[in-house]
Design a protein around this motif. Structure first.
Motif, PDB file in Angstrom:
ATOM      1  N   VAL A  97     -42.541 -12.465 -17.418  1.00 12.92           N
ATOM      2  CA  VAL A  97     -42.456 -11.056 -17.038  1.00 12.92           C
ATOM      3  C   VAL A  97     -43.676 -10.311 -17.561  1.00 12.92           C
ATOM      4  O   VAL A  97     -44.065 -10.447 -18.730  1.00 12.92           O
ATOM      5  CB  VAL A  97     -41.171 -10.419 -17.602  1.00 12.92           C
ATOM      6  N   GLY A  98     -44.289  -9.530 -16.679  1.00 12.96           N
ATOM      7  CA  GLY A  98     -45.425  -8.696 -17.063  1.00 12.96           C
ATOM      8  C   GLY A  98     -45.506  -7.491 -16.161  1.00 12.96           C
ATOM      9  O   GLY A  98     -45.389  -7.625 -14.940  1.00 12.96           O
ATOM     10  N   GLU A  99     -45.641  -6.320 -16.739  1.00 14.71           N
ATOM     11  CA  GLU A  99     -45.733  -5.071 -15.981  1.00 14.71           C
ATOM     12  C   GLU A  99     -44.526  -4.887 -15.058  1.00 14.71           C
ATOM     13  O   GLU A  99     -44.645  -4.478 -13.906  1.00 14.71           O
ATOM     14  CB  GLU A  99     -47.042  -5.016 -15.177  1.00 14.71           C
ATOM     15  N   GLY A 100     -43.359  -5.226 -15.575  1.00 16.72           N
ATOM     16  CA  GLY A 100     -42.113  -4.934 -14.885  1.00 16.72           C
ATOM     17  C   GLY A 100     -41.646  -5.939 -13.862  1.00 16.72           C
ATOM     18  O   GLY A 100     -40.628  -5.706 -13.200  1.00 16.72           O
ATOM     19  N   ARG A 101     -42.357  -7.077 -13.708  1.00 18.05           N
ATOM     20  CA  ARG A 101     -41.923  -8.076 -12.739  1.00 18.05           C
ATOM     21  C   ARG A 101     -42.439  -9.448 -13.165  1.00 18.05           C
ATOM     22  O   ARG A 101     -43.270  -9.575 -14.065  1.00 18.05           O
ATOM     23  CB  ARG A 101     -42.407  -7.747 -11.330  1.00 18.05           C
ATOM     24  N   THR A 102     -41.944 -10.491 -12.493  1.00 17.90           N
ATOM     25  CA  THR A 102     -42.362 -11.856 -12.805  1.00 17.90           C
ATOM     26  C   THR A 102     -43.743 -12.123 -12.223  1.00 17.90           C
ATOM     27  O   THR A 102     -43.995 -11.885 -11.049  1.00 17.90           O
ATOM     28  CB  THR A 102     -41.360 -12.873 -12.243  1.00 17.90           C
ATOM     29  N   ARG A 103     -44.630 -12.659 -13.083  1.00 19.78           N
ATOM     30  CA  ARG A 103     -45.996 -12.941 -12.657  1.00 19.78           C
ATOM     31  C   ARG A 103     -46.408 -14.336 -13.099  1.00 19.78           C
ATOM     32  O   ARG A 103     -45.902 -14.870 -14.084  1.00 19.78           O
ATOM     33  CB  ARG A 103     -46.963 -11.894 -13.238  1.00 19.78           C
ATOM     34  N   ARG A 134     -48.465 -23.317  -3.625  1.00 17.84           N
ATOM     35  CA  ARG A 134     -48.951 -22.075  -3.056  1.00 17.84           C
ATOM     36  C   ARG A 134     -47.895 -20.997  -3.271  1.00 17.84           C
ATOM     37  O   ARG A 134     -46.700 -21.283  -3.245  1.00 17.84           O
ATOM     38  CB  ARG A 134     -49.240 -22.233  -1.558  1.00 17.84           C
ATOM     39  N   MET A 135     -48.362 -19.759  -3.449  1.00 21.20           N
ATOM     40  CA  MET A 135     -47.446 -18.660  -3.750  1.00 21.20           C
ATOM     41  C   MET A 135     -47.615 -17.517  -2.754  1.00 21.20           C
ATOM     42  O   MET A 135     -48.664 -16.844  -2.763  1.00 21.20           O
ATOM     43  CB  MET A 135     -47.667 -18.165  -5.178  1.00 21.20           C
ATOM     44  N   PRO A 136     -46.630 -17.316  -1.887  1.00 22.58           N
ATOM     45  CA  PRO A 136     -46.698 -16.189  -0.948  1.00 22.58           C
ATOM     46  C   PRO A 136     -46.722 -14.865  -1.718  1.00 22.58           C
ATOM     47  O   PRO A 136     -46.189 -14.750  -2.825  1.00 22.58           O
ATOM     48  CB  PRO A 136     -45.401 -16.324  -0.134  1.00 22.58           C
ATOM     49  N   THR A 137     -47.343 -13.870  -1.129  1.00 15.51           N
ATOM     50  CA  THR A 137     -47.373 -12.544  -1.748  1.00 15.51           C
ATOM     51  C   THR A 137     -45.998 -11.892  -1.635  1.00 15.51           C
ATOM     52  O   THR A 137     -45.421 -11.805  -0.548  1.00 15.51           O
ATOM     53  CB  THR A 137     -48.414 -11.649  -1.066  1.00 15.51           C
ATOM     54  N   VAL A 138     -45.459 -11.467  -2.763  1.00 18.00           N
ATOM     55  CA  VAL A 138     -44.167 -10.773  -2.777  1.00 18.00           C
ATOM     56  C   VAL A 138     -44.327  -9.485  -3.569  1.00 18.00           C
ATOM     57  O   VAL A 138     -45.173  -9.380  -4.458  1.00 18.00           O
ATOM     58  CB  VAL A 138     -43.052 -11.651  -3.394  1.00 18.00           C
ATOM     59  N   SER A 139     -43.498  -8.499  -3.253  1.00 11.62           N
ATOM     60  CA  SER A 139     -43.609  -7.193  -3.899  1.00 11.62           C
ATOM     61  C   SER A 139     -42.611  -7.003  -5.030  1.00 11.62           C
ATOM     62  O   SER A 139     -42.681  -6.005  -5.750  1.00 11.62           O
ATOM     63  CB  SER A 139     -43.419  -6.083  -2.860  1.00 11.62           C
ATOM     64  N   ALA A 140     -41.685  -7.947  -5.162  1.00 12.19           N
ATOM     65  CA  ALA A 140     -40.658  -7.823  -6.208  1.00 12.19           C
ATOM     66  C   ALA A 140     -40.164  -9.207  -6.574  1.00 12.19           C
ATOM     67  O   ALA A 140     -40.470 -10.205  -5.910  1.00 12.19           O
ATOM     68  CB  ALA A 140     -39.506  -6.945  -5.721  1.00 12.19           C
ATOM     69  N   ASP A 141     -39.394  -9.290  -7.661  1.00 20.72           N
ATOM     70  CA  ASP A 141     -38.812 -10.566  -8.060  1.00 20.72           C
ATOM     71  C   ASP A 141     -37.846 -11.081  -7.002  1.00 20.72           C
ATOM     72  O   ASP A 141     -37.247 -10.288  -6.268  1.00 20.72           O
ATOM     73  CB  ASP A 141     -38.064 -10.394  -9.390  1.00 20.72           C
ATOM     74  N   ARG A 150     -29.710 -11.570  -4.023  1.00 18.75           N
ATOM     75  CA  ARG A 150     -30.591 -10.734  -3.197  1.00 18.75           C
ATOM     76  C   ARG A 150     -31.857 -11.476  -2.764  1.00 18.75           C
ATOM     77  O   ARG A 150     -32.528 -11.063  -1.808  1.00 18.75           O
ATOM     78  CB  ARG A 150     -30.975  -9.469  -3.951  1.00 18.75           C
ATOM     79  N   ALA A 151     -32.194 -12.572  -3.454  1.00 15.93           N
ATOM     80  CA  ALA A 151     -33.373 -13.362  -3.053  1.00 15.93           C
ATOM     81  C   ALA A 151     -33.156 -14.031  -1.712  1.00 15.93           C
ATOM     82  O   ALA A 151     -34.103 -14.263  -0.954  1.00 15.93           O
ATOM     83  CB  ALA A 151     -33.696 -14.408  -4.112  1.00 15.93           C
TER      84      ALA A 151
END
Length: 277
Positions: free
Chosen positions: A24-30, A43-50, A268-269
């Motif tokens: 967790v960093g800056e409020g979300r998983t990174r 590979r990691m798709p771009t996501v806006s939230a956990d 919710r995922a």
């Protein structure tokens, strides 16, 4: 791949290891650390939230005897990750030795992981062994799925002979809470045809949820599983454990039930973006 060396034919085996670490960093998983070697890529798709999403890729396009792949995922405290594969993993006929996959998952305190690879397709005369080790800290949750299809009926292919071994070990706070070993072979088709085994079904899946939500989800899980499989719940280490097993006549029929089941259990995922019917 075959090559010629000094007039002799030698076989180059597939080998690869990939490791992913997130926190967790800056409020979300990174992403914290990523390592890739050989045929194993992530590979990691771009996501806006956990959750953080990761896609595992075997660039060799399949596995055969002697091939080795390793996947390691470390989810930090309070972090969340969803892991899937780019496509179904194909296990081809083995001339000698066996293909092996080793999976190591670790989740920190109050973290969560969803291990949701697409199906493993086993071809005739394949030899394959997979080990799955999961380490959960206090308060951590895990959703773990492995689905296997023995042959492709739509292509007129069925796995009649071969060897398959799937080994799971799941620990919470250092104590074993789930263990299983599934072995079949050398007469795969004859074994699956037995009424007490699969009654001729060639597709099957095991899905494990370790979460306080487990007991509340049992009834809707049973409704999705239907008559071809079952599910049970237990209380373990101040949490819940739900185990579901499904079988079907082919991979498509199996996925028709896996899709709503994963959507239900993954919160919710929901369903990985690469999954489809």
């Amino acid at each position: 791949m075959d090559t010629i060396e000094d007039g002799r034919i030698s076989t180059q085996r597939v080998a690869g290891v990939a490791r992913l670490s997130c926190a967790v960093g800056e409020g979300r998983t990174r992403l914290r650390r990523l390592y890739q070697d050989g045929a194993a890529k992530i590979r990691m798709p771009t996501v806006s939230a956990d959750p953080l999403e990761a896609v595992l890729i075997n660039t060799a396009g399949g596995m055969t005897g002697g091939d080795r792949l390793g996947w390691e995922v470390d989810v930090g405290a309070a972090a969340s990750a969803s892991i899937t594969t780019q496509a179904c993993e194909k296990i081809y006929k083995a001339a000698s030795d066996r293909a092996e996959v080793r999976v190591n998952l670790s989740v920190g305190e109050n973290g969560r992981i969803a291990w949701l690879p697409q199906e493993t397709i086993v071809f005739d005369r394949a030899a394959f062994a997979r080990t799955l080790d999961v380490e959960l800290a206090v308060g951590a949750e895990a959703l773990v799925l492995e689905a296997t299809v023995f042959g492709r009926l739509a292509m007129g292919e069925r796995a009649t002979q071969g060897h398959f071994h799937d080994r799971w070990r799941v620990r919470r706070d250092g104590e074993l809470i789930h263990a299983e070993d599934f072995r079949i072979g050398p007469d795969i088709a004859a074994t699956l045809d037995r009424p007490a085994v699969a009654g001729g079904a060639i597709a099957m899946a095991t899905l494990l949820l370790v979460s306080p939500r487990a007991e509340a989800l049992l009834d809707p899980v049973l409704a999705i599983v239907g008559g071809q499989g079952s599910a049970s719940v237990w209380s373990v280490k101040k949490s819940g454990k739900l185990l579901a097993r499904l079988y079907a006549g082919d991979g498509y029929q199996l996925r028709q039930r896996l899709v709503p089941l994963v959507e239900l259990l993954n919160g919710r995922a929901g369903l990985p973006k690469l999954w489809s019917l």
